[in-house]
Write a protein that holds these residues in place. Structure first.
Motif, PDB file in Angstrom:
ATOM      1  N   TYR A  39      -2.967   4.627  -6.462  1.00 37.62           N
ATOM      2  CA  TYR A  39      -4.126   3.848  -5.984  1.00 37.62           C
ATOM      3  C   TYR A  39      -5.450   4.405  -6.528  1.00 37.62           C
ATOM      4  O   TYR A  39      -6.268   3.674  -7.086  1.00 37.62           O
ATOM      5  CB  TYR A  39      -4.119   3.860  -4.450  1.00 37.62           C
ATOM      6  CG  TYR A  39      -5.321   3.233  -3.787  1.00 37.62           C
ATOM      7  CD1 TYR A  39      -5.370   1.862  -3.520  1.00 37.62           C
ATOM      8  CD2 TYR A  39      -6.415   4.009  -3.401  1.00 37.62           C
ATOM      9  CE1 TYR A  39      -6.476   1.286  -2.906  1.00 37.62           C
ATOM     10  CE2 TYR A  39      -7.522   3.447  -2.783  1.00 37.62           C
ATOM     11  CZ  TYR A  39      -7.540   2.089  -2.537  1.00 37.62           C
ATOM     12  OH  TYR A  39      -8.637   1.527  -1.927  1.00 37.62           O
ATOM     13  N   SER A  90     -12.918   6.191   0.943  1.00 37.57           N
ATOM     14  CA  SER A  90     -14.047   5.747   1.773  1.00 37.57           C
ATOM     15  C   SER A  90     -14.584   6.930   2.588  1.00 37.57           C
ATOM     16  O   SER A  90     -15.810   7.110   2.708  1.00 37.57           O
ATOM     17  CB  SER A  90     -13.626   4.585   2.674  1.00 37.57           C
ATOM     18  OG  SER A  90     -12.343   4.778   3.206  1.00 37.57           O
ATOM     19  N   TYR A  93       0.830  -1.217   0.000  1.00 39.14           N
ATOM     20  CA  TYR A  93       0.000   0.000   0.000  1.00 39.14           C
ATOM     21  C   TYR A  93       0.860   1.262   0.000  1.00 39.14           C
ATOM     22  O   TYR A  93       0.509   2.253  -0.653  1.00 39.14           O
ATOM     23  CB  TYR A  93      -0.995  -0.012   1.165  1.00 39.14           C
ATOM     24  CG  TYR A  93      -2.226  -0.831   0.818  1.00 39.14           C
ATOM     25  CD1 TYR A  93      -3.151  -0.376  -0.118  1.00 39.14           C
ATOM     26  CD2 TYR A  93      -2.447  -2.080   1.392  1.00 39.14           C
ATOM     27  CE1 TYR A  93      -4.255  -1.132  -0.468  1.00 39.14           C
ATOM     28  CE2 TYR A  93      -3.551  -2.848   1.048  1.00 39.14           C
ATOM     29  CZ  TYR A  93      -4.452  -2.364   0.124  1.00 39.14           C
ATOM     30  OH  TYR A  93      -5.536  -3.110  -0.243  1.00 39.14           O
ATOM     31  N   ILE A  96     -14.059  -0.339   4.943  1.00 36.30           N
ATOM     32  CA  ILE A  96     -14.498  -0.480   3.546  1.00 36.30           C
ATOM     33  C   ILE A  96     -13.328  -0.981   2.701  1.00 36.30           C
ATOM     34  O   ILE A  96     -12.318  -0.293   2.548  1.00 36.30           O
ATOM     35  CB  ILE A  96     -15.047   0.877   3.038  1.00 36.30           C
ATOM     36  CG1 ILE A  96     -16.233   1.313   3.906  1.00 36.30           C
ATOM     37  CG2 ILE A  96     -15.418   0.778   1.559  1.00 36.30           C
ATOM     38  CD1 ILE A  96     -16.794   2.702   3.619  1.00 36.30           C
ATOM     39  N   GLY A 141      -8.925   1.773   8.293  1.00 33.10           N
ATOM     40  CA  GLY A 141      -8.316   1.406   7.010  1.00 33.10           C
ATOM     41  C   GLY A 141      -8.752   2.387   5.946  1.00 33.10           C
ATOM     42  O   GLY A 141      -9.176   2.001   4.850  1.00 33.10           O
ATOM     43  N   TYR A 159     -14.268   1.597  -8.979  1.00 34.22           N
ATOM     44  CA  TYR A 159     -14.405   1.229  -7.546  1.00 34.22           C
ATOM     45  C   TYR A 159     -15.747   1.711  -6.964  1.00 34.22           C
ATOM     46  O   TYR A 159     -15.964   2.905  -6.772  1.00 34.22           O
ATOM     47  CB  TYR A 159     -13.244   1.853  -6.778  1.00 34.22           C
ATOM     48  CG  TYR A 159     -13.092   1.436  -5.340  1.00 34.22           C
ATOM     49  CD1 TYR A 159     -13.440   0.161  -4.892  1.00 34.22           C
ATOM     50  CD2 TYR A 159     -12.540   2.320  -4.406  1.00 34.22           C
ATOM     51  CE1 TYR A 159     -13.258  -0.214  -3.564  1.00 34.22           C
ATOM     52  CE2 TYR A 159     -12.346   1.965  -3.084  1.00 34.22           C
ATOM     53  CZ  TYR A 159     -12.706   0.694  -2.669  1.00 34.22           C
ATOM     54  OH  TYR A 159     -12.519   0.331  -1.349  1.00 34.22           O
ATOM     55  N   ASP A 184      -5.094   4.218   9.571  1.00 35.12           N
ATOM     56  CA  ASP A 184      -4.562   3.257   8.590  1.00 35.12           C
ATOM     57  C   ASP A 184      -3.150   2.854   9.015  1.00 35.12           C
ATOM     58  O   ASP A 184      -2.479   3.585   9.752  1.00 35.12           O
ATOM     59  CB  ASP A 184      -4.533   3.876   7.185  1.00 35.12           C
ATOM     60  CG  ASP A 184      -4.525   2.823   6.085  1.00 35.12           C
ATOM     61  OD1 ASP A 184      -5.598   2.575   5.486  1.00 35.12           O
ATOM     62  OD2 ASP A 184      -3.459   2.210   5.829  1.00 35.12           O
TER      63      ASP A 184
HETATM   64  C1  LIG Z   1      -8.279  -1.603  -0.403  1.00 31.51           C
HETATM   65  S1  LIG Z   1      -7.654  -0.380   0.704  1.00 31.51           S
HETATM   66  C2  LIG Z   1      -9.164   0.443   1.164  1.00 31.51           C
HETATM   67  C3  LIG Z   1      -8.909   1.859   1.569  1.00 31.51           C
HETATM   68  C4  LIG Z   1     -10.183   2.700   1.722  1.00 31.51           C
HETATM   69  N1  LIG Z   1     -11.001   2.205   2.787  1.00 31.51           N
HETATM   70  C5  LIG Z   1     -10.928   2.733   0.409  1.00 31.51           C
HETATM   71  O1  LIG Z   1     -12.095   2.295   0.377  1.00 31.51           O
HETATM   72  O2  LIG Z   1     -10.354   3.197  -0.601  1.00 31.51           O
HETATM   73  C6  LIG Z   1      -7.250  -1.264   2.207  1.00 31.51           C
HETATM   74  C7  LIG Z   1      -6.600  -0.389   3.278  1.00 31.51           C
HETATM   75  O3  LIG Z   1      -6.518  -1.148   4.489  1.00 31.51           O
HETATM   76  C8  LIG Z   1      -5.300  -0.816   5.113  1.00 31.51           C
HETATM   77  N2  LIG Z   1      -4.961  -1.913   6.033  1.00 31.51           N
HETATM   78  C9  LIG Z   1      -4.449  -3.121   5.742  1.00 31.51           C
HETATM   79  N3  LIG Z   1      -4.275  -3.850   6.868  1.00 31.51           N
HETATM   80  C10 LIG Z   1      -4.707  -3.069   7.890  1.00 31.51           C
HETATM   81  C11 LIG Z   1      -4.803  -3.240   9.304  1.00 31.51           C
HETATM   82  N4  LIG Z   1      -4.413  -4.382   9.909  1.00 31.51           N
HETATM   83  N5  LIG Z   1      -5.291  -2.233  10.052  1.00 31.51           N
HETATM   84  C12 LIG Z   1      -5.691  -1.073   9.456  1.00 31.51           C
HETATM   85  N6  LIG Z   1      -5.621  -0.840   8.131  1.00 31.51           N
HETATM   86  C13 LIG Z   1      -5.152  -1.833   7.358  1.00 31.51           C
HETATM   87  C14 LIG Z   1      -4.313  -0.633   3.973  1.00 31.51           C
HETATM   88  O4  LIG Z   1      -3.175   0.108   4.351  1.00 31.51           O
HETATM   89  C15 LIG Z   1      -5.193   0.072   2.940  1.00 31.51           C
HETATM   90  O5  LIG Z   1      -5.102   1.469   3.043  1.00 31.51           O
END
Ligand SMILES: C[S@@+](CC[C@H](N)C(=O)[O-])C[C@H]1O[C@@H](n2cnc3c(N)ncnc32)[C@H](O)[C@@H]1O
Length: 202
Positions: A29, A69, A22, A123, A63, A38, A85
């Protein structure tokens, strides 16, 4: 040529590797996800708004990534959103959007304080290529009674029955009620769908 990450993220193993991907993905992204349509943030935000009376109550965007989101939640009418995050580079972009009350860098051992948020969103966060299913328990425990948790599982995540089984563990014993469950578009550009859920703590 811009590096593509959607073909890498779903095989990431553990928080360190996920965070590294990430961090590297942060700059491109939004373009890559936007190019693939998305759709999950707007679906989650609309679902949560549909069951929420107090749109000013504190809402945690767990996250939050670059803030897509949070933007969807704000556009749906939520006014008081905090973002957290594990990726500093994703979070920096979320902070720069100016839509969050606070943003905070966390690690995979960070527990959210009990009763601080009336609603929590995760999300696109739990499952294959992101956070482990234990995060669902941690966030449900942080909610007050009648607090709501909106989240999504994509197709890769749904392939492993452990994820939906954890939802059933909360509902089967009466610890939570499933207010909403809807399958729909996630990333139409790669023909991927997701299911959006809202759990309400009993
Ligand atoms: C697919 S992205 C989604 C980001 C945002 N919620 C969106 O909808 O665009 C997944 C996010 O989860 C975060 N992430 C992954 N593992 C995590 C954890 N254990 N705790 C918190 N965030 C986490 C990543 O850094 C990333 O920014």
């Amino acid at each position: 040529m811009t590096e593509v990450f959607l073909n890498k993220i779903y095989s990431a193993n553990g928080t360190d590797e996920t965070r590294e991907i990430y961090d590297a993905w942060a700059k491109s992204y939004e373009t890559e996800l936007g190019d693939n349509g998305y759709a999950t943030p707007a679906r989650c935000a609309a679902a949560l708004a549909g069951v929420t009376k107090d749109m000013d109550a504190p809402l945690l965007d767990f996250g939050c990534g670059t803030g897509l989101s949070g933007l969807a939640l704000k556009n749906a009418g939520f006014t008081t959103i905090d973002g957290v995050d594990v990726s500093a580079k994703m979070l920096a972009q979320a902070t720069a959007k100016g839509i969050y009350r606070t943003t905070e860098l966390i690690n995979d051992r960070t527990a959210i304080n009990a009763n601080e948020y009336a609603n929590i969103a995760a999300i696109g966060v739990i499952g294959t290529g992101a956070a482990p299913i234990s995060v669902l328990d941690m966030l449900m425990k942080a909610l007050p009674r009648d607090g709501r948790f909106v989240f999504s599982f994509n197709d890769h995540t749904l392939e492993d029955p452990v994820h939906e089984a954890r939802i059933n563990e909360w509902t089967d014993c009466g610890a939570a009620r499933l207010l909403f469950r809807e399958r729909g578009a996630h990333l139409p550009g790669i023909k991927m769908q997701s299911t959006v859920y809202i759990l309400e703590k009993a």
